[in-house]
Design a protein around this motif. Structure first.
Motif, PDB file in Angstrom:
ATOM      1  N   CYS A 128       0.833  -1.209   0.000  1.00  0.00           N
ATOM      2  CA  CYS A 128       0.000   0.000   0.000  1.00  0.00           C
ATOM      3  C   CYS A 128       0.865   1.255   0.000  1.00  0.00           C
ATOM      4  CB  CYS A 128      -0.910   0.004   1.235  1.00  0.00           C
ATOM      5  SG  CYS A 128      -2.187  -1.262   1.256  1.00  0.00           S
ATOM      6  N   LEU A 129       1.947   1.214   0.768  1.00  0.00           N
ATOM      7  CA  LEU A 129       2.842   2.366   0.858  1.00  0.00           C
ATOM      8  C   LEU A 129       3.483   2.671  -0.490  1.00  0.00           C
ATOM      9  CD1 LEU A 129       3.890   4.287   3.100  1.00  0.00           C
ATOM     10  CD2 LEU A 129       5.842   2.757   3.350  1.00  0.00           C
ATOM     11  N   LEU A 130       3.910   1.621  -1.193  1.00  0.00           N
ATOM     12  CA  LEU A 130       4.535   1.807  -2.499  1.00  0.00           C
ATOM     13  C   LEU A 130       3.513   2.192  -3.558  1.00  0.00           C
ATOM     14  CD1 LEU A 130       6.989  -1.243  -2.496  1.00  0.00           C
ATOM     15  CD2 LEU A 130       7.529   1.164  -2.042  1.00  0.00           C
ATOM     16  N   HIS A 131       2.305   1.659  -3.422  1.00  0.00           N
ATOM     17  CA  HIS A 131       1.259   1.902  -4.411  1.00  0.00           C
ATOM     18  C   HIS A 131       0.561   3.247  -4.201  1.00  0.00           C
ATOM     19  CE1 HIS A 131      -1.455   0.587  -7.550  1.00  0.00           C
ATOM     20  NE2 HIS A 131      -2.500   0.858  -6.805  1.00  0.00           N
ATOM     21  N   GLY A 132       0.623   3.767  -2.977  1.00  0.00           N
ATOM     22  CA  GLY A 132      -0.011   5.046  -2.683  1.00  0.00           C
ATOM     23  C   GLY A 132      -1.479   4.935  -2.329  1.00  0.00           C
ATOM     24  N   CYS A 133      -1.952   3.738  -1.976  1.00  0.00           N
ATOM     25  CA  CYS A 133      -3.363   3.572  -1.643  1.00  0.00           C
ATOM     26  C   CYS A 133      -3.557   3.614  -0.129  1.00  0.00           C
ATOM     27  CB  CYS A 133      -3.896   2.258  -2.203  1.00  0.00           C
ATOM     28  SG  CYS A 133      -3.091   0.779  -1.545  1.00  0.00           S
ATOM     29  N   CYS A 134      -4.821   3.579   0.288  1.00  0.00           N
ATOM     30  CA  CYS A 134      -5.187   3.585   1.712  1.00  0.00           C
ATOM     31  C   CYS A 134      -4.579   4.781   2.448  1.00  0.00           C
ATOM     32  CB  CYS A 134      -4.770   2.287   2.395  1.00  0.00           C
ATOM     33  SG  CYS A 134      -5.368   0.793   1.573  1.00  0.00           S
ATOM     34  N   PRO A 135      -4.741   6.011   1.923  1.00  0.00           N
ATOM     35  CA  PRO A 135      -4.091   7.166   2.560  1.00  0.00           C
ATOM     36  C   PRO A 135      -4.837   7.628   3.803  1.00  0.00           C
ATOM     37  CG  PRO A 135      -5.444   7.899   0.740  1.00  0.00           C
ATOM     38  CD  PRO A 135      -5.533   6.395   0.736  1.00  0.00           C
ATOM     39  N   GLY A 136      -4.163   8.498   4.552  1.00  0.00           N
ATOM     40  CA  GLY A 136      -4.795   9.139   5.692  1.00  0.00           C
ATOM     41  C   GLY A 136      -5.478  10.424   5.250  1.00  0.00           C
ATOM     42  N   THR A 137      -6.154  11.080   6.172  1.00  0.00           N
ATOM     43  CA  THR A 137      -6.840  12.330   5.864  1.00  0.00           C
ATOM     44  C   THR A 137      -5.829  13.464   5.700  1.00  0.00           C
ATOM     45  OG1 THR A 137      -7.118  12.731   8.237  1.00  0.00           O
ATOM     46  CG2 THR A 137      -8.941  11.651   7.079  1.00  0.00           C
ATOM     47  N   VAL A 138      -6.230  14.485   4.970  1.00  0.00           N
ATOM     48  CA  VAL A 138      -5.398  15.688   4.820  1.00  0.00           C
ATOM     49  C   VAL A 138      -5.335  16.393   6.166  1.00  0.00           C
ATOM     50  CG1 VAL A 138      -5.169  17.909   3.665  1.00  0.00           C
ATOM     51  CG2 VAL A 138      -6.013  15.926   2.393  1.00  0.00           C
ATOM     52  N   CYS A 139      -4.136  16.789   6.561  1.00  0.00           N
ATOM     53  CA  CYS A 139      -3.967  17.434   7.865  1.00  0.00           C
ATOM     54  C   CYS A 139      -2.894  18.511   7.785  1.00  0.00           C
ATOM     55  CB  CYS A 139      -3.622  16.402   8.940  1.00  0.00           C
ATOM     56  SG  CYS A 139      -2.116  15.456   8.588  1.00  0.00           S
ATOM     57  N   THR A 140      -2.677  19.193   8.892  1.00  0.00           N
ATOM     58  CA  THR A 140      -1.667  20.252   8.951  1.00  0.00           C
ATOM     59  C   THR A 140      -0.270  19.658   8.755  1.00  0.00           C
ATOM     60  OG1 THR A 140      -3.053  21.477  10.520  1.00  0.00           O
ATOM     61  CG2 THR A 140      -0.724  22.118  10.355  1.00  0.00           C
ATOM     62  N   PRO A 141       0.551  20.251   7.917  1.00  0.00           N
ATOM     63  CA  PRO A 141       1.905  19.715   7.691  1.00  0.00           C
ATOM     64  C   PRO A 141       2.697  19.606   8.986  1.00  0.00           C
ATOM     65  CG  PRO A 141       1.382  21.400   6.082  1.00  0.00           C
ATOM     66  CD  PRO A 141       0.292  21.444   7.103  1.00  0.00           C
ATOM     67  N   SER A 142       3.388  18.506   9.161  1.00  0.00           N
ATOM     68  CA  SER A 142       4.233  18.292  10.326  1.00  0.00           C
ATOM     69  C   SER A 142       5.322  17.301   9.959  1.00  0.00           C
ATOM     70  CB  SER A 142       3.395  17.782  11.501  1.00  0.00           C
ATOM     71  OG  SER A 142       4.190  17.641  12.659  1.00  0.00           O
ATOM     72  N   TRP A 143       6.178  16.967  10.914  1.00  0.00           N
ATOM     73  CA  TRP A 143       7.288  16.053  10.635  1.00  0.00           C
ATOM     74  C   TRP A 143       6.808  14.645  10.313  1.00  0.00           C
ATOM     75  CZ3 TRP A 143       7.644  11.747  13.652  1.00  0.00           C
ATOM     76  CH2 TRP A 143       6.957  11.773  14.877  1.00  0.00           C
ATOM     77  N   TYR A 144       5.607  14.300  10.780  1.00  0.00           N
ATOM     78  CA  TYR A 144       5.107  12.938  10.584  1.00  0.00           C
ATOM     79  C   TYR A 144       4.192  12.792   9.370  1.00  0.00           C
ATOM     80  CZ  TYR A 144       1.098  15.006  12.993  1.00  0.00           C
ATOM     81  OH  TYR A 144       0.062  15.818  13.348  1.00  0.00           O
ATOM     82  N   THR A 145       3.769  13.902   8.760  1.00  0.00           N
ATOM     83  CA  THR A 145       2.837  13.807   7.641  1.00  0.00           C
ATOM     84  C   THR A 145       3.537  13.301   6.376  1.00  0.00           C
ATOM     85  OG1 THR A 145       3.198  16.149   7.133  1.00  0.00           O
ATOM     86  CG2 THR A 145       1.295  15.601   8.503  1.00  0.00           C
ATOM     87  N   MET A 146       2.733  12.770   5.465  1.00  0.00           N
ATOM     88  CA  MET A 146       3.237  12.254   4.193  1.00  0.00           C
ATOM     89  C   MET A 146       2.568  13.010   3.048  1.00  0.00           C
ATOM     90  SD  MET A 146       3.094   8.157   5.010  1.00  0.00           S
ATOM     91  CE  MET A 146       3.851   7.775   3.421  1.00  0.00           C
ATOM     92  N   ARG A 147       3.324  13.310   2.021  1.00  0.00           N
ATOM     93  CA  ARG A 147       2.788  14.010   0.854  1.00  0.00           C
ATOM     94  C   ARG A 147       2.245  12.987  -0.136  1.00  0.00           C
ATOM     95  NH1 ARG A 147       2.520  19.713   1.390  1.00  0.00           N
ATOM     96  NH2 ARG A 147       4.109  20.274   2.929  1.00  0.00           N
ATOM     97  N   ASP A 148       1.019  13.234  -0.617  1.00  0.00           N
ATOM     98  CA  ASP A 148       0.464  12.352  -1.642  1.00  0.00           C
ATOM     99  C   ASP A 148       0.928  12.795  -3.022  1.00  0.00           C
ATOM    100  OD1 ASP A 148      -1.036  14.574  -2.323  1.00  0.00           O
ATOM    101  OD2 ASP A 148      -2.912  13.810  -1.486  1.00  0.00           O
ATOM    102  N   ILE A 149       0.402  12.184  -4.071  1.00  0.00           N
ATOM    103  CA  ILE A 149       0.861  12.503  -5.432  1.00  0.00           C
ATOM    104  C   ILE A 149       0.520  13.931  -5.839  1.00  0.00           C
ATOM    105  CG2 ILE A 149       0.775  10.108  -6.204  1.00  0.00           C
ATOM    106  CD1 ILE A 149      -1.930  10.708  -7.485  1.00  0.00           C
ATOM    107  N   HIS A 150      -0.430  14.545  -5.114  1.00  0.00           N
ATOM    108  CA  HIS A 150      -0.796  15.937  -5.393  1.00  0.00           C
ATOM    109  C   HIS A 150      -0.072  16.912  -4.481  1.00  0.00           C
ATOM    110  CE1 HIS A 150      -3.941  14.321  -7.951  1.00  0.00           C
ATOM    111  NE2 HIS A 150      -4.426  13.623  -6.938  1.00  0.00           N
ATOM    112  N   GLY A 151       0.796  16.402  -3.630  1.00  0.00           N
ATOM    113  CA  GLY A 151       1.551  17.269  -2.742  1.00  0.00           C
ATOM    114  C   GLY A 151       0.837  17.644  -1.457  1.00  0.00           C
TER     115      GLY A 151
END
Length: 257
Positions: A128-151
């Motif tokens: 899932c991590l490599l494929h980009g599926c099952c993402p989390g909700t959009v949240c405030t940028p922080s050290w733990y957040t991940m950028r999706d394909i749209h940034g």
């Protein structure tokens, strides 16, 4: 077998996600193949678990969100790819119990499944991590957040599930080493994962069906409740002989009319 044929014929067309799902199946198969040296019936039981997991994963996905794609232009690809770990756990458990009744296997197998499930699910989540599926909700940028394909910054839903399963694996290895609560480990996994998933679902980007709740919220509660009921029933019955241990001789045991 069909998946293996496809991989052999056209390995370059298979995505990393599919490869890792297949790796999870292979790892669990090798584990149960080794266990089956003690009792060949375990191969049949493991096969039943795979079949049950497949059907359970599809059914819960369809009930939770698959039906939302009915009539859409991408309906068939979505329905073909969609599946749910929660459903796989439930379906696999039910089919294992049916298979054990069919072949007359009396020992518990849950302690083994409690070890292999976190490994298989963890490999799937790496996919899932490599494929980009099952993402989390959009949240405030922080050290733990991940950028999706749209940034967009998102909650690290997949890494959190990986962390849960890693902790679960270590926990059940410890319980196994200490021989604590034999026969109850998979029930504990169902309870733990169900509760974890219920809370974690609030920060996963899944369709909401009733206020803040998704269909997976309800599935997670069912998994946790199912695990708790099974735990209580086994504790009340006093049963819990792990696979690989000698079964008691019941040939002279009194029967109830």
């Amino acid at each position: 077998m069909l998946v293996l044929v496809i991989v052999i014929v056209s390995p370059m067309t298979i995505s990393p996600y599919t490869w890792l799902l297949l790796a999870g199946v292979i790892v669990s198969f090798l584990f149960w193949k080794r266990r089956a040296r003690q009792d060949r019936r375990l191969v049949f039981i493991y096969s039943a678990a795979l079949v049950g997991a497949f059907f359970g994963a599809k059914i819960v996905y369809l009930l939770a969100e698959g039906w939302l794609h009915f009539g859409a232009s991408d309906m068939w690809p979505q329905l073909a790819a969609g599946k749910s770990i929660l459903g796989a756990l439930l379906g696999g458990y039910v089919f294992v119990e049916l298979a054990k009744r069919q072949v007359g296997y009396r020992q518990t197998t849950g302690d083994d499944f409690a070890l292999i499930a976190p490994v298989s699910i963890g490999l799937g989540r790496v996919g899932c991590l490599l494929h980009g599926c099952c993402p989390g909700t959009v949240c405030t940028p922080s050290w733990y957040t991940m950028r999706d394909i749209h940034g967009l910054p998102r909650w690290p839903a997949v890494p959190m599930e990986l962390a849960f399963n890693l902790v679960a694996l270590v926990f059940f290895l410890f319980l196994r080493h200490r021989k604590f609560l034999p026969g109850q480990h998979f029930h504990l996994y169902l309870i733990g994962y169900g509760l974890f998933r219920f809370g974690h679902e609030f920060v996963r980007a899944t369709p909401r069906l009733l206020g803040p709740f998704s269909g997976y919220h309800f599935a997670a509660l069912i998994v946790a409740a199912f695990g708790a009921v099974c735990f209580w029933r086994r504790r009340a019955s006093g049963q819990g002989i792990p696979a690989g241990e000698p079964q008691p001789d019941r040939s002279r045991a009194p029967t109830l009319a």
